[in-house]
Write a protein that holds these residues in place. Structure first.
Motif, PDB file in Angstrom:
ATOM      1  N   TYR A  68      -1.721  73.670 -48.803  1.00  0.00           N
ATOM      2  CA  TYR A  68      -2.479  73.107 -49.525  1.00  0.00           C
ATOM      3  C   TYR A  68      -2.247  72.258 -49.557  1.00  0.00           C
ATOM      4  O   TYR A  68      -3.390  71.238 -49.440  1.00  0.00           O
ATOM      5  N   SER A  69      -1.421  71.105 -49.059  1.00  0.00           N
ATOM      6  CA  SER A  69      -1.592  69.694 -48.676  1.00  0.00           C
ATOM      7  C   SER A  69      -2.688  69.152 -47.621  1.00  0.00           C
ATOM      8  O   SER A  69      -3.015  68.692 -46.928  1.00  0.00           O
ATOM      9  N   ASP A  70      -2.656  70.565 -46.946  1.00  0.00           N
ATOM     10  CA  ASP A  70      -3.412  70.383 -44.975  1.00  0.00           C
ATOM     11  C   ASP A  70      -5.158  70.983 -45.605  1.00  0.00           C
ATOM     12  O   ASP A  70      -5.667  70.210 -44.942  1.00  0.00           O
ATOM     13  N   LYS A  71      -5.364  70.995 -47.048  1.00  0.00           N
ATOM     14  CA  LYS A  71      -6.814  70.878 -47.362  1.00  0.00           C
ATOM     15  C   LYS A  71      -7.228  70.074 -48.346  1.00  0.00           C
ATOM     16  O   LYS A  71      -7.965  69.857 -48.302  1.00  0.00           O
ATOM     17  N   VAL A  72      -6.223  68.797 -48.240  1.00  0.00           N
ATOM     18  CA  VAL A  72      -6.556  67.922 -49.183  1.00  0.00           C
ATOM     19  C   VAL A  72      -7.282  66.863 -48.185  1.00  0.00           C
ATOM     20  O   VAL A  72      -6.169  66.541 -47.101  1.00  0.00           O
ATOM     21  N   LYS A  73      -8.125  65.957 -48.041  1.00  0.00           N
ATOM     22  CA  LYS A  73      -8.918  64.798 -47.467  1.00  0.00           C
ATOM     23  C   LYS A  73      -8.955  64.196 -48.289  1.00  0.00           C
ATOM     24  O   LYS A  73      -9.088  63.929 -50.115  1.00  0.00           O
ATOM     25  N   GLU A  74      -9.227  62.445 -47.873  1.00  0.00           N
ATOM     26  CA  GLU A  74      -9.717  61.700 -48.763  1.00  0.00           C
ATOM     27  C   GLU A  74     -10.891  61.512 -48.523  1.00  0.00           C
ATOM     28  O   GLU A  74     -11.913  61.553 -47.485  1.00  0.00           O
ATOM     29  N   VAL A  75     -12.015  60.833 -49.993  1.00  0.00           N
ATOM     30  CA  VAL A  75     -14.181  61.816 -49.631  1.00  0.00           C
ATOM     31  C   VAL A  75     -14.298  60.605 -50.993  1.00  0.00           C
ATOM     32  O   VAL A  75     -13.440  60.845 -51.999  1.00  0.00           O
ATOM     33  N   ASP A  76     -14.484  59.490 -50.265  1.00  0.00           N
ATOM     34  CA  ASP A  76     -14.799  58.167 -50.669  1.00  0.00           C
ATOM     35  C   ASP A  76     -13.661  57.615 -52.252  1.00  0.00           C
ATOM     36  O   ASP A  76     -14.090  57.042 -52.726  1.00  0.00           O
ATOM     37  N   GLY A  77     -12.850  57.812 -51.496  1.00  0.00           N
ATOM     38  CA  GLY A  77     -11.337  56.762 -51.551  1.00  0.00           C
ATOM     39  C   GLY A  77     -10.130  57.962 -52.229  1.00  0.00           C
ATOM     40  O   GLY A  77     -10.138  56.779 -53.098  1.00  0.00           O
ATOM     41  N   VAL A  78     -11.420  58.932 -53.165  1.00  0.00           N
ATOM     42  CA  VAL A  78     -10.448  59.608 -53.657  1.00  0.00           C
ATOM     43  C   VAL A  78      -9.584  61.233 -52.861  1.00  0.00           C
ATOM     44  O   VAL A  78     -10.267  62.282 -51.880  1.00  0.00           O
ATOM     45  N   GLN A  79      -8.847  61.448 -53.027  1.00  0.00           N
ATOM     46  CA  GLN A  79      -8.044  62.381 -53.080  1.00  0.00           C
ATOM     47  C   GLN A  79      -8.740  63.886 -53.151  1.00  0.00           C
ATOM     48  O   GLN A  79      -8.177  64.287 -54.478  1.00  0.00           O
ATOM     49  N   VAL A  80      -9.088  64.903 -52.824  1.00  0.00           N
ATOM     50  CA  VAL A  80      -9.950  66.094 -52.668  1.00  0.00           C
ATOM     51  C   VAL A  80      -9.317  66.974 -52.284  1.00  0.00           C
ATOM     52  O   VAL A  80      -8.809  66.894 -51.335  1.00  0.00           O
ATOM     53  N   ALA A  81      -9.360  68.312 -52.374  1.00  0.00           N
ATOM     54  CA  ALA A  81      -9.112  69.318 -51.477  1.00  0.00           C
ATOM     55  C   ALA A  81     -10.560  70.009 -51.400  1.00  0.00           C
ATOM     56  O   ALA A  81     -11.819  69.247 -51.427  1.00  0.00           O
ATOM     57  N   GLY A  82     -10.818  69.423 -49.801  1.00  0.00           N
ATOM     58  CA  GLY A  82     -11.710  69.055 -48.722  1.00  0.00           C
ATOM     59  C   GLY A  82     -11.941  70.890 -47.511  1.00  0.00           C
ATOM     60  O   GLY A  82     -10.964  71.469 -47.275  1.00  0.00           O
ATOM     61  N   GLU A  83     -13.198  70.548 -47.304  1.00  0.00           N
ATOM     62  CA  GLU A  83     -13.588  71.075 -46.398  1.00  0.00           C
ATOM     63  C   GLU A  83     -14.938  70.997 -45.200  1.00  0.00           C
ATOM     64  O   GLU A  83     -15.250  69.409 -46.087  1.00  0.00           O
ATOM     65  N   PRO A  84     -14.357  70.846 -44.199  1.00  0.00           N
ATOM     66  CA  PRO A  84     -15.523  69.611 -42.904  1.00  0.00           C
ATOM     67  C   PRO A  84     -16.650  70.205 -43.181  1.00  0.00           C
ATOM     68  O   PRO A  84     -17.459  71.310 -44.149  1.00  0.00           O
ATOM     69  N   LEU A  85     -17.430  69.330 -43.554  1.00  0.00           N
ATOM     70  CA  LEU A  85     -18.705  69.171 -43.893  1.00  0.00           C
ATOM     71  C   LEU A  85     -19.517  70.185 -43.359  1.00  0.00           C
ATOM     72  O   LEU A  85     -19.499  70.553 -42.018  1.00  0.00           O
ATOM     73  N   THR A  86     -20.375  71.129 -43.562  1.00  0.00           N
ATOM     74  CA  THR A  86     -21.462  72.343 -43.572  1.00  0.00           C
ATOM     75  C   THR A  86     -23.239  71.847 -43.941  1.00  0.00           C
ATOM     76  O   THR A  86     -22.928  70.784 -43.638  1.00  0.00           O
ATOM     77  N   ASN A  87     -23.704  72.820 -42.917  1.00  0.00           N
ATOM     78  CA  ASN A  87     -25.332  72.093 -43.493  1.00  0.00           C
ATOM     79  C   ASN A  87     -25.585  73.049 -44.539  1.00  0.00           C
ATOM     80  O   ASN A  87     -26.597  73.626 -44.999  1.00  0.00           O
ATOM     81  N   LEU A  88     -24.682  73.112 -45.874  1.00  0.00           N
ATOM     82  CA  LEU A  88     -25.865  73.290 -46.925  1.00  0.00           C
ATOM     83  C   LEU A  88     -25.256  72.443 -48.112  1.00  0.00           C
ATOM     84  O   LEU A  88     -23.195  71.976 -47.921  1.00  0.00           O
ATOM     85  N   TRP A  89     -25.747  71.423 -48.405  1.00  0.00           N
ATOM     86  CA  TRP A  89     -25.150  70.538 -48.820  1.00  0.00           C
ATOM     87  C   TRP A  89     -25.667  70.145 -50.694  1.00  0.00           C
ATOM     88  O   TRP A  89     -26.437  70.357 -51.001  1.00  0.00           O
ATOM     89  N   ASP A  90     -24.266  71.008 -51.145  1.00  0.00           N
ATOM     90  CA  ASP A  90     -24.639  71.366 -52.735  1.00  0.00           C
ATOM     91  C   ASP A  90     -24.283  70.784 -53.601  1.00  0.00           C
ATOM     92  O   ASP A  90     -23.632  70.693 -54.778  1.00  0.00           O
ATOM     93  N   ASP A  91     -22.884  69.617 -53.162  1.00  0.00           N
ATOM     94  CA  ASP A  91     -22.100  68.809 -54.189  1.00  0.00           C
ATOM     95  C   ASP A  91     -23.121  66.903 -54.356  1.00  0.00           C
ATOM     96  O   ASP A  91     -22.412  66.833 -54.807  1.00  0.00           O
ATOM     97  N   LEU A  92     -23.973  66.856 -54.087  1.00  0.00           N
ATOM     98  CA  LEU A  92     -24.210  65.463 -54.275  1.00  0.00           C
ATOM     99  C   LEU A  92     -25.825  65.436 -55.758  1.00  0.00           C
ATOM    100  O   LEU A  92     -27.055  66.360 -54.959  1.00  0.00           O
TER     101      LEU A  92
END
Length: 333
Positions: free
Chosen positions: A233-257
């Motif tokens: 699971y550590s391979d999925k954890v990324k830093e987004v806006d200074g917070v460690q979260v389960a991350g995935e590469p940015l796609t062309n669907l922006w449904d999180d904003l």
């Protein structure tokens, strides 16, 4: 970078601008502006054009002609709202999305940043390595729920009753703090992996009770057991806006904003015209660096300039309406 949110031509009259032009006038008004924007854009620059589905098809053709179809990077789908309120009353489909057309000045010179977005926890990662500090051949695994129960000192049933809706938050926190010892198994595509991976898979099948390690120089090591690979699971954890979260590469669907509480941003009111600062922030993070120049020639309530100011980008904003004085200037001050 250029980001613009031109009139959508929705055939409505809003408080601060009239969005009701005859179709051909709308096209002929925008065309020369896009020609000028093309000239202004640097060779390695990017333009983002925000639009809804009313004029989407025509705008694509227009931008293909001016910027070159080969320089079209993406059509981003942006989740603007939710299927609630008055718009959800009528039968049929409820429109909750806008679109962002992304073009490079020259695709060969385009060098975007690698971005990640936060996502919900992947429930497939449900196995916990108890003794991660020992040699890999001695690793012992239990279920994630069992490990969480031991950590909290209570059975899962009692934990769910005690924490209620916040149980998942507690579990997610545990997963993020122990991501290097939480795994799931996956069966590799045997025909499409290298010979060294095949050999490791085959060897692991001959010793089904042992963990097999494949060390790699330029890539992360791989672990196998009985023909299946262990994914951490550590391979999925990324830093987004200074917070460690389960991350995935940015796609062309922006449904999180999220667009809720949008009316409070910038301390100016601009009904039906504002876009979230988080949206512009993502655009700038994707294609700009500190001190780069950004342009918005349909500045509206000043969102683009405000975000650029906060992010250390130089900016040019153009607005022909009265809200240049009533909205943009106060917001930037």
């Amino acid at each position: 970078c250029i980001y613009i949110d031109p009139p959508f031509n929705t055939e409505q009259a809003f408080e601060h601008y009239d969005d009701n032009l005859e179709h051909s006038i709308w096209l002929s008004t925008l065309y020369p502006r896009f020609e000028l924007l093309y000239e202004l854009l640097r060779l390695d620059g990017t333009i983002f054009v925000h639009i809804d589905d009313n004029q989407l098809g025509y705008l694509i053709v227009m931008l293909d002609e001016i910027f070159g179809r080969e320089n079209r990077i993406s059509i981003v789908t942006f989740k603007q709202g939710a299927p609630t309120g008055h718009k959800a009353i009528n039968p049929g489909m409820v429109t909750i999305t806008n679109y962002i057309l992304v073009y490079a000045k020259n695709k060969g010179n385009w060098k975007p940043q690698r971005l990640f977005t936060g996502r919900e926890r992947d429930n497939r990662y449900s196995t916990f390595i108890v003794n991660i500090d020992e040699e890999y051949s001695k690793w012992i695994t239990v279920t994630l729920s069992s490990a969480f129960s031991d950590f909290m000192g209570k059975p899962v049933k009692l934990l769910k009753k005690e924490y209620g809706e916040s149980y998942e938050d507690k579990l997610n926190e545990f997963v993020l703090n122990n991501s290097n010892r939480i795994i799931r198994t996956a069966r590799p595509d045997y025909e499409n992996v290298g010979n060294n991976v095949r050999e490791a898979i085959d060897f692991s099948k001959t010793q089904p009770d042992k963990v097999v390690l494949l060390k790699r120089e330029k890539y992360s090591d791989m672990y196998f057991k009985n023909g299946e690979r262990w994914l951490f699971y550590s391979d999925k954890v990324k830093e987004v806006d200074g917070v460690q979260v389960a991350g995935e590469p940015l796609t062309n669907l922006w449904d999180d904003l999220l667009s809720n509480n949008l009316h409070n941003e910038g301390a100016v009111n601009f009904p039906k015209g504002k876009k979230p600062e988080g949206l512009i922030k993502r655009v700038f993070e994707l294609v700009t660096d500190q001190s780069d120049i950004v342009l918005d020639s349909f500045l509206g309530s000043g969102t683009t300039a405000a975000v650029a100011h906060k992010m250390g980008r130089r900016y040019i904003g153009i607005e022909m309406g009265d809200h240049a004085i009533t909205h943009c200037a106060p917001r930037l001050k």
